[in-house]
Write an enzyme that holds these catalytic residues in place. Structure first.
Site, PDB file in Angstrom:
ATOM      1  N   GLU A  35       0.833  -1.205   0.000  1.00 30.31           N
ATOM      2  CA  GLU A  35       0.000   0.000   0.000  1.00 30.31           C
ATOM      3  C   GLU A  35       0.870   1.258   0.000  1.00 30.31           C
ATOM      4  OE1 GLU A  35      -2.933  -0.073   3.057  1.00 30.31           O
ATOM      5  OE2 GLU A  35      -3.607  -2.105   2.572  1.00 30.31           O
ATOM      6  N   GLU A  47       2.465   0.313   3.984  1.00 29.09           N
ATOM      7  CA  GLU A  47       2.608  -0.977   4.657  1.00 29.09           C
ATOM      8  C   GLU A  47       2.489  -2.108   3.649  1.00 29.09           C
ATOM      9  OE1 GLU A  47      -0.517  -1.596   7.434  1.00 29.09           O
ATOM     10  OE2 GLU A  47      -2.112  -1.450   5.940  1.00 29.09           O
ATOM     11  N   ASN A  49       0.799  -5.995   3.475  1.00 29.08           N
ATOM     12  CA  ASN A  49      -0.034  -7.047   4.061  1.00 29.08           C
ATOM     13  C   ASN A  49       0.349  -8.355   3.379  1.00 29.08           C
ATOM     14  OD1 ASN A  49      -2.090  -5.702   5.897  1.00 29.08           O
ATOM     15  ND2 ASN A  49      -2.332  -4.480   4.036  1.00 29.08           N
ATOM     16  N   GLU A  55      -9.693  -6.552  -1.627  1.00 31.91           N
ATOM     17  CA  GLU A  55      -9.719  -5.874  -2.917  1.00 31.91           C
ATOM     18  C   GLU A  55      -9.183  -6.738  -4.055  1.00 31.91           C
ATOM     19  OE1 GLU A  55      -8.099  -4.813  -0.249  1.00 31.91           O
ATOM     20  OE2 GLU A  55      -8.758  -2.803   0.341  1.00 31.91           O
ATOM     21  N   ARG A 102     -18.623  -3.356  -1.370  1.00 30.04           N
ATOM     22  CA  ARG A 102     -18.885  -4.315  -0.296  1.00 30.04           C
ATOM     23  C   ARG A 102     -20.256  -4.017   0.301  1.00 30.04           C
ATOM     24  NH1 ARG A 102     -13.168  -3.419   2.863  1.00 30.04           N
ATOM     25  NH2 ARG A 102     -11.903  -3.198   0.974  1.00 30.04           N
ATOM     26  N   ARG A 297     -63.305  18.435   6.113  1.00 27.32           N
ATOM     27  CA  ARG A 297     -62.837  18.782   7.460  1.00 27.32           C
ATOM     28  C   ARG A 297     -63.877  18.449   8.524  1.00 27.32           C
ATOM     29  NH1 ARG A 297     -62.953  20.819  12.514  1.00 27.32           N
ATOM     30  NH2 ARG A 297     -64.237  22.537  11.768  1.00 27.32           N
ATOM     31  N   ASP A 298     -64.808  19.336   8.757  1.00 25.64           N
ATOM     32  CA  ASP A 298     -65.697  19.149   9.898  1.00 25.64           C
ATOM     33  C   ASP A 298     -66.643  17.974   9.721  1.00 25.64           C
ATOM     34  OD1 ASP A 298     -66.416  19.861  12.479  1.00 25.64           O
ATOM     35  OD2 ASP A 298     -68.094  21.083  11.804  1.00 25.64           O
ATOM     36  N   ALA A 299     -67.019  17.670   8.486  1.00 21.97           N
ATOM     37  CA  ALA A 299     -67.946  16.556   8.275  1.00 21.97           C
ATOM     38  C   ALA A 299     -67.349  15.253   8.790  1.00 21.97           C
ATOM     39  CB  ALA A 299     -68.300  16.442   6.793  1.00 21.97           C
ATOM     40  N   HIS A 300     -66.117  14.941   8.359  1.00 23.22           N
ATOM     41  CA  HIS A 300     -65.543  13.666   8.811  1.00 23.22           C
ATOM     42  C   HIS A 300     -65.032  13.760  10.246  1.00 23.22           C
ATOM     43  CE1 HIS A 300     -61.140  14.518   8.419  1.00 23.22           C
ATOM     44  NE2 HIS A 300     -61.495  15.323   7.457  1.00 23.22           N
ATOM     45  N   GLN A 301     -64.664  14.963  10.703  1.00 26.20           N
ATOM     46  CA  GLN A 301     -64.308  15.093  12.121  1.00 26.20           C
ATOM     47  C   GLN A 301     -65.518  14.750  12.985  1.00 26.20           C
ATOM     48  OE1 GLN A 301     -62.134  18.594  13.431  1.00 26.20           O
ATOM     49  NE2 GLN A 301     -63.282  18.679  15.342  1.00 26.20           N
ATOM     50  N   ASP A 404     -62.929  31.662  19.791  1.00 27.63           N
ATOM     51  CA  ASP A 404     -62.426  31.367  21.127  1.00 27.63           C
ATOM     52  C   ASP A 404     -63.457  30.497  21.811  1.00 27.63           C
ATOM     53  OD1 ASP A 404     -60.663  31.817  23.537  1.00 27.63           O
ATOM     54  OD2 ASP A 404     -62.574  32.582  24.292  1.00 27.63           O
ATOM     55  N   LYS A 467     -71.133  30.119  14.829  1.00 26.65           N
ATOM     56  CA  LYS A 467     -70.707  28.719  14.936  1.00 26.65           C
ATOM     57  C   LYS A 467     -71.633  27.990  15.911  1.00 26.65           C
ATOM     58  CE  LYS A 467     -66.646  25.907  16.185  1.00 26.65           C
ATOM     59  NZ  LYS A 467     -66.755  24.987  15.027  1.00 26.65           N
ATOM     60  N   HIS A 496     -72.796  28.412  10.474  1.00 23.13           N
ATOM     61  CA  HIS A 496     -72.338  27.018  10.571  1.00 23.13           C
ATOM     62  C   HIS A 496     -73.184  26.305  11.618  1.00 23.13           C
ATOM     63  CE1 HIS A 496     -69.402  23.694  11.289  1.00 23.13           C
ATOM     64  NE2 HIS A 496     -69.767  23.850  12.556  1.00 23.13           N
ATOM     65  N   HIS A 498     -74.649  22.068  12.945  1.00 25.21           N
ATOM     66  CA  HIS A 498     -74.590  20.612  12.830  1.00 25.21           C
ATOM     67  C   HIS A 498     -76.018  20.093  12.808  1.00 25.21           C
ATOM     68  CE1 HIS A 498     -70.200  19.941  13.640  1.00 25.21           C
ATOM     69  NE2 HIS A 498     -70.330  21.208  14.009  1.00 25.21           N
ATOM     70  N   THR A 631     -64.097  23.214  21.291  1.00 24.78           N
ATOM     71  CA  THR A 631     -62.694  22.921  21.583  1.00 24.78           C
ATOM     72  C   THR A 631     -61.904  24.208  21.822  1.00 24.78           C
ATOM     73  OG1 THR A 631     -62.866  21.019  20.110  1.00 24.78           O
ATOM     74  CG2 THR A 631     -60.647  21.706  20.736  1.00 24.78           C
TER      75      THR A 631
END
Length: 802
Positions: A35, A47, A49, A55, A102, A297-301, A404, A467, A496, A498, A631
């Site tokens: 090497e 060195e 070997n 290799e 390798r 959003r809100d429908a499936h939540q 809020d 809301k 809005h 439900h 929430t």
């Protein structure tokens, strides 16, 4: 690699001659490796070997000499020329070039730490000029901590170095090793690097090339996807009781809608071209009532605990814009969708916003924003609120419905100001509760709501939203409330509700008569009960009315047929409500909370006592002084109700034993003023019991919070993630530190792009009746079928055979 293509031929020859001279000087007989280090046109001995190194394969491939065979023959006394028939030194030549890689079970993304586990798949390449020196590696082999990390030496030879590079790249790509991490992604980066391809990679090449450690996210995605499916098949999905696989007809949807006609101007067009004031004037000038679609959003939540996946929205997004350009907006972000995406869907909500925006560029996008709570359940510093709004607006949100949970304006002011700064629409919200028509319930009367709306308009609101989160706004109350607000305000009014009580269409009809500008609806398949009223039902209810929505009802029905096909896949998350629940007029539980609280009750063993939970919810509300419930204040009431049910407590027990009780953290935060100040103040006696001497706030919590240094937060998060955190990552980490880090760890562990998986396989995974097809990419489909689930007592059997 062989030869050293970056070195001049003359220098290579000098090095070879030096090696030969050195070994001659010590009378060395046999194979060895000498090497040298090279700097410029000088080389330096390192060195020797006295053996064959790993290799040696590339030398063998270009010289066509079997070095291993030769060293054994020499050791046995053989002669290089007579017995081995090797050429003399001056006749030794080579042809072409060779490269060796390798392949090891080392993780380049983790400082090349050795990985362990079962090799679940092992497939290797082949072909002309390909050599594989492999050990005992096969599918099913166990890599232990004591196992040498080297799996195979992949070697290629070609007529020149460039051709060898191309051949090695093919070889690396064709390897299919799953179950353990390998260094193949790193090797590919090396092979693809221009410096390496030029033959100029030096000893500091790896240290000076950080791009070598940037790896794709979807490595082994098929294997990881199968692991997910196998795990859910055997162990079930969170919050879903295990049951036999149910099959539904495939969703057949064809987007054959025509592009938006040139003469149609969308609400998004108006906002982009004329700004907020232009949009206000345009909205107020509309003869027909406009619609906001909450399906995404809100429908499936409200119906199935916010579990809808982005994949199912994207499939219909572009078609929805073409089919219904007359809609005012789509509510598709915010609220619980933000954290549920991380917690349960293994999705990034910012990516959802980005992808939907790309699909619907001419549509107003609307989000639900919890004022000083952002999209979380606690107060955040003012600069965090502002940064989140700026980023959301930049990413595609147009309408911010700001509320809020206690109708306390100081908690909304900073958010409204931030939205105004972006040039987007600040829709400030009145949360409706009580009954303005009931003379015995005058805490929240018509004058209260009128003054609240005027104060919000003065604060800068561009639109005032009502809301009605629990669906308790009765038809005549809607007429009175909307009429009063339209007379008092100069900005549009957006309603809005439900449909929990079944009166939603009637309520909207009266509100339309009173002059409401926009109402929230959902596709029929995801409407009714705790969701919003049906879009098509409202259209027909307003037939022969001058204010009937200007939409193509055939297109409405066509889009709804898509949602009809999607909804059954989410049945496992359904709240189970099949018809109107008029007891909501007593409990006043928000529709968006109904399915979520039901899931929480199941999680603590109260699923079979749901009716009692609802009754306790109303009891807790009375104890708290009849507060606004949305929430996160509704969560406080829900947490207290579950707490009292679990501990078999009555209101008297709470008052008599409260000093010994450990109340839920959300309840303590509420009475400490961390959510703000409720209308009429706190019930003093209960507040003292809950706080046990802890002082309570009387000012806006955000005014006392230290402003977060976002740069410092980014540095801390970057250290945790191992890469530079993006601004979006910093924001979601601030809002949900544990949830985000759990998501990040889970996402890295899966990294299987599970968003491509059909929803049929998401919560209930695989059944043995039929195959499931998963489209990984265009032209690439993975076919999955459950063949076997083994006995858990069988040590040597796989858990599932897919």
């Amino acid at each position: 690699m062989q030869p050293a293509v970056a070195l001049p031929i003359e220098l290579r020859q000098k090095i070879c001659n030096a090696a030969v001279d050195l070994m001659k000087s010590v009378h060395y007989l046999n194979a060895a490796t000498v090497e040298f280090l090279v700097e410029g046109d000088q080389f330096y001995f390192m060195e020797v070997n006295p053996r064959v190194q790993v290799e040696h394969t590339v030398t063998e491939m270009i010289t066509e000499i079997d070095i291993v065979h030769a060293q054994l023959k020499i050791a046995m006394g053989g002669d290089l020329f007579e017995d081995l028939r090797l050429p003399h030194q001056d006749a030794l030549t080579y042809k072409g070039a060779a490269i060796q890689c390798r392949i090891t079970t080392e993780d380049p993304a983790n400082d090349f730490m050795p990985d362990t586990g079962r090799i679940e798949t092992y497939r290797s390449p082949g072909g002309n000029g390909v050599r594989l020196d492999a050990g005992n590696t096969y599918s099913g082999a166990i890599v232990t901590p004591y196992f040498d990390s080297l799996l195979v030496k992949a070697c290629v030879a070609a007529r020149n170095f460039r051709a060898a590079v191309h051949k090695m790249r093919r070889v690396l790509v064709e390897f299919d090793i799953r179950g353990v991490k390998t260094n193949i992604p790193f090797m590919l980066n090396v092979i693809d690097n221009p410096t390496f391809q030029a033959g100029e990679a030096g000893t500091r090449f790896i240290d000076q090339t950080p791009t070598l450690f940037k790896f794709p996210d979807d490595t082994q995605r098929e294997d990881k996807m199968l692991k997910y499916i196998g795990n859910v098949t055997v162990n079930g999905f969170a919050d879903v009781a295990q049951h036999s696989k149910k099959y539904y007809p495939d969703v057949e949807f064809k987007d054959d809608f025509q592009p938006i006609a040139p003469d149609i101007v969308t609400a998004k067009d108006v906002l982009d071209q004329q700004g907020v004031q232009g949009l206000q004037q345009w909205l107020l000038a509309q003869k027909q009532v406009l619609l906001t679609d909450t399906t995404m959003r809100d429908a499936h939540q409200s119906l199935f605990a916010t579990r809808m996946r982005t994949k199912d929205m994207l499939a219909v997004a572009a078609a929805s814009q073409k089919a219904l350009p007359q809609l005012f907006s789509y509510e598709m972000w915010g609220g619980a969708t933000f954290d549920v995406a991380y917690r349960f869907l293994n999705e990034n909500p910012w990516n959802r916003l980005k992808e939907l925006r790309q699909a619907m560029p001419r549509t107003l996008f609307q989000m639900l924003f919890r004022g000083s709570n952002a999209v979380g359940y606690q107060n955040y510093p003012d600069n965090v609120i502002r940064e989140f709004i700026l980023e959301a607006a930049k990413s595609g949100i147009d309408v911010f419905r700001i509320f809020d949970s206690l109708n306390w304006i100081p908690q909304m002011e900073k958010s409204i100001q931030a939205v105004k700064e972006t040039g987007k629409i600040a829709e400030a919200t009145i949360c409706y509760t009580g009954d303005i028509m009931d003379p015995d319930r005058q805490k929240y009367n018509l004058d209260y709501y009128r003054q609240l709306a005027l104060d919000l308009q003065s604060t800068g609101a561009d639109i005032i939203a009502i809301k009605d989160m629990a669906g308790v706004l009765k038809p005549e109350a809607a007429y009175e409330l909307v009429s009063t607000l339209k007379d008092a305000l100069s900005v549009p009014v957006h309603l809005h509700t439900h449909d929990t009580t079944g009166n939603g269409i009637f309520t909207y009809a009266r509100a339309v008569e009173a002059g409401v500008d926009v109402v929230d609806v959902a596709a029929s398949a995801l409407s009714g009960t705790t969701s919003q009223p049906s879009m098509s039902s409202l259209y027909y209810a307003l037939a022969h009315n001058d204010r009937q929505p200007d939409v193509d009802i055939n297109n409405v029905e066509a889009i709804n047929r898509y949602w009809q096909g999607v909804r059954p896949y989410y049945q496992d998350f359904s709240n189970g409500m099949t018809g109107p629940q008029t007891d909501i007029y007593q409990t006043q539980m928000p529709g968006g909370q109904y399915s979520n609280l039901q899931q929480q009750a199941k999680a603590v063993g109260l699923g079979d006592r749901w009716e009692e939970v609802k009754t306790m919810y109303a009891t807790v509300n009375d104890m708290f002084g009849d507060i606004i419930k949305v929430t996160p204040s509704s969560k406080v009431v829900g947490d207290m109700a579950l707490f009292m049910m679990e501990n078999h407590l009555t209101p008297d027990d709470v008052y008599n034993q409260g000093t010994k009780l450990d109340f839920p953290a959300s309840v303590i935060n509420f009475f400490a003023g961390n959510l703000g100040q409720p209308v009429g103040g706190f019930p003093k006696k209960l507040q003292q019991i809950v706080l046990k001497g802890q002082p309570a706030l009387t000012v806006r919590p955000g005014s006392l919070a230290n402003q977060l240094t976002l740069l410092r937060s980014k540095q801390r998060l970057s250290a945790k993630l191992g890469h530079e955190a993006s601004h979006q990552e910093v924001l979601r980490y601030i809002l949900y530190p544990k949830v985000f880090m759990d998501y990040d760890a889970s996402h890295i562990a899966l990294r299987a792009r599970i968003t491509v998986r059909h929803t049929d396989l998401f919560p209930t995974a695989c059944g043995s009746v039929r195959r499931s097809n998963i489209e990984l990419a265009k032209g690439k489909t993975m076919i999955v079928k459950l063949n076997q689930i083994s006995d858990p007592r069988c040590r040597w059997c796989p858990d599932t055979l897919l």
